[in-house]
Design a protein around this motif. Structure first.
Motif, short mmCIF file in Angstrom:
data_model
loop_
_atom_site.label_atom_id
_atom_site.label_comp_id
_atom_site.label_asym_id
_atom_site.label_seq_id
_atom_site.Cartn_x
_atom_site.Cartn_y
_atom_site.Cartn_z
N TYR A 42 0.87 -1.18 0.00
CA TYR A 42 0.00 0.00 0.00
C TYR A 42 0.90 1.22 0.00
O TYR A 42 1.60 1.49 0.98
CB TYR A 42 -0.90 0.00 1.23
N GLY A 43 0.94 1.93 -1.11
CA GLY A 43 1.82 3.08 -1.23
C GLY A 43 1.04 4.38 -1.17
O GLY A 43 -0.12 4.45 -1.59
N MET A 44 1.68 5.43 -0.64
CA MET A 44 1.07 6.75 -0.60
C MET A 44 1.99 7.75 -1.30
O MET A 44 3.21 7.69 -1.16
CB MET A 44 0.80 7.19 0.84
N ASN A 45 1.38 8.65 -2.03
CA ASN A 45 2.11 9.55 -2.90
C ASN A 45 2.53 10.84 -2.19
O ASN A 45 1.68 11.62 -1.75
CB ASN A 45 1.25 9.90 -4.12
N ASN A 83 -6.69 7.76 9.81
CA ASN A 83 -7.51 6.57 9.50
C ASN A 83 -6.79 5.57 8.60
O ASN A 83 -7.42 4.89 7.78
CB ASN A 83 -8.84 6.98 8.84
N LEU A 84 -5.48 5.47 8.77
CA LEU A 84 -4.70 4.60 7.89
C LEU A 84 -5.07 3.14 8.06
O LEU A 84 -5.21 2.41 7.07
CB LEU A 84 -3.20 4.81 8.14
N ILE A 85 -5.27 2.69 9.30
CA ILE A 85 -5.63 1.28 9.54
C ILE A 85 -6.96 0.97 8.87
O ILE A 85 -7.11 -0.09 8.22
CB ILE A 85 -5.70 0.98 11.05
N GLU A 86 -7.93 1.87 8.99
CA GLU A 86 -9.23 1.65 8.35
C GLU A 86 -9.09 1.62 6.83
O GLU A 86 -9.77 0.82 6.15
CB GLU A 86 -10.20 2.77 8.76
N ARG A 87 -8.22 2.44 6.29
CA ARG A 87 -8.01 2.45 4.84
C ARG A 87 -7.37 1.15 4.36
O ARG A 87 -7.72 0.61 3.31
CB ARG A 87 -7.13 3.64 4.44
N LEU A 88 -6.44 0.63 5.16
CA LEU A 88 -5.82 -0.65 4.81
C LEU A 88 -6.84 -1.77 4.83
O LEU A 88 -6.85 -2.64 3.95
CB LEU A 88 -4.66 -0.95 5.76
N ASP A 89 -7.71 -1.77 5.84
CA ASP A 89 -8.74 -2.80 5.94
C ASP A 89 -9.71 -2.74 4.77
O ASP A 89 -10.23 -3.77 4.32
CB ASP A 89 -9.51 -2.65 7.26
N ALA A 90 -9.98 -1.54 4.28
CA ALA A 90 -10.96 -1.37 3.20
C ALA A 90 -10.31 -1.44 1.81
O ALA A 90 -11.02 -1.37 0.80
CB ALA A 90 -11.68 -0.04 3.36
N GLY A 91 -8.99 -1.58 1.77
CA GLY A 91 -8.30 -1.54 0.49
C GLY A 91 -8.66 -2.69 -0.44
O GLY A 91 -9.00 -3.79 -0.01
N LYS A 140 -3.48 8.38 -2.32
CA LYS A 140 -3.34 9.74 -1.79
C LYS A 140 -2.66 9.70 -0.42
O LYS A 140 -2.95 8.84 0.40
CB LYS A 140 -4.71 10.40 -1.68
N TYR A 141 -1.74 10.64 -0.20
CA TYR A 141 -1.06 10.69 1.10
C TYR A 141 -1.99 11.27 2.16
O TYR A 141 -2.46 12.39 2.05
CB TYR A 141 0.22 11.51 1.03
N GLU A 142 -2.25 10.48 3.17
CA GLU A 142 -3.09 10.89 4.29
C GLU A 142 -2.86 9.93 5.44
O GLU A 142 -3.10 8.73 5.31
CB GLU A 142 -4.57 10.90 3.89
N GLU A 143 -2.37 10.44 6.57
CA GLU A 143 -2.03 9.58 7.70
C GLU A 143 -3.24 9.22 8.55
O GLU A 143 -3.23 8.19 9.24
CB GLU A 143 -0.96 10.26 8.56
#
Length: 209
Positions: free
Chosen positions: A16-19, A34-42, A29-32
């Motif tokens: 999972y990369g962020m720009n 809710n990162l765990i939630e974003r990984l779960d929903a990826g 998109k770079y955004e720190e």
């Protein structure tokens, strides 16, 4: 991102990369927050690299993997002359050009696109074969090949018209033949935010004006 993808190519670890740069086509998109939630929903997109086997004029063999493309490029002021064979059958007897490349769907929006090659959907199961500044034959614009194709590029007059082969960060100088095929037994797993889906981005790229 390409370096990271190469470093974990032998594992099934999703990336999972962020720009934090400019284009970042394979990044979210770079955004720190809710990162765990974003990984779960990826959502996972699976890619397969190209395997390049290059033989130089001295008979030395080099193998390398490419996530974006394998490209052959002239080394001198003279145009390259390259014979193109697909699955053992000669399709272009002599392409006079600055070079030629084979791109994956993920790489089709990069160098391939700016060489006037087609943009390929991720799940289309095809590769792009694209000439670079072709002089002869003038009207040949390249080909879309099935992912199972075995592509062999033979350099004509290799000593007089030297050509290099590049697979991502690996360059081989003074090649005589280059064989390219997709490595289906290697899978790279990329993780994207649902709204940043790679398939949709590649589709949208075709309508960028």
């Amino acid at each position: 991102m390409l370096e990271t993808m190469h470093s974990v190519m032998s594992s099934s670890t999703p990336i999972y990369g962020m720009n934090k740069g400019t284009i970042g086509f394979l990044l979210n998109k770079y955004e720190e927050n809710n990162l765990i939630e974003r990984l779960d929903a990826g959502e996972i997109t699976e890619l397969h690299p190209l395997r390049m086997e290059a033989v130089d004029m001295h008979g030395q063999k080099v193998e390398a993997l490419a996530i974006n493309e394998v490209s052959l490029l002239r080394e001198s002021r003279q145009t390259a002359k390259i014979q193109i064979s697909i699955d053992g059958h000669v399709k272009v007897e002599e392409l006079t050009c600055d070079g030629v490349l084979v791109a994956t769907p993920a790489g089709s929006t990069a160098y391939n696109y700016f060489a006037h090659g087609p943009i390929l959907p991720v799940n289309a199961g095809v590769l792009a074969l694209t000439p670079i500044s072709a002089f002869r034959p003038r009207r040949w614009r390249g080909a879309i090949l099935p992912r199972e194709a075995r592509i062999e590029l033979t350099v004509r007059e290799a000593a007089k018209r030297p050509v290099s082969a590049v697979a991502d960060a690996v360059e081989v100088r003074d090649v005589s033949t280059v064989t390219i095929e997709e490595k289906r037994d290697i899978t790279i797993r990329l993780l994207f935010d649902p709204e940043h889906n790679l398939e949709k981005r590649i589709l949208d790229e075709q309508f960028m004006l």
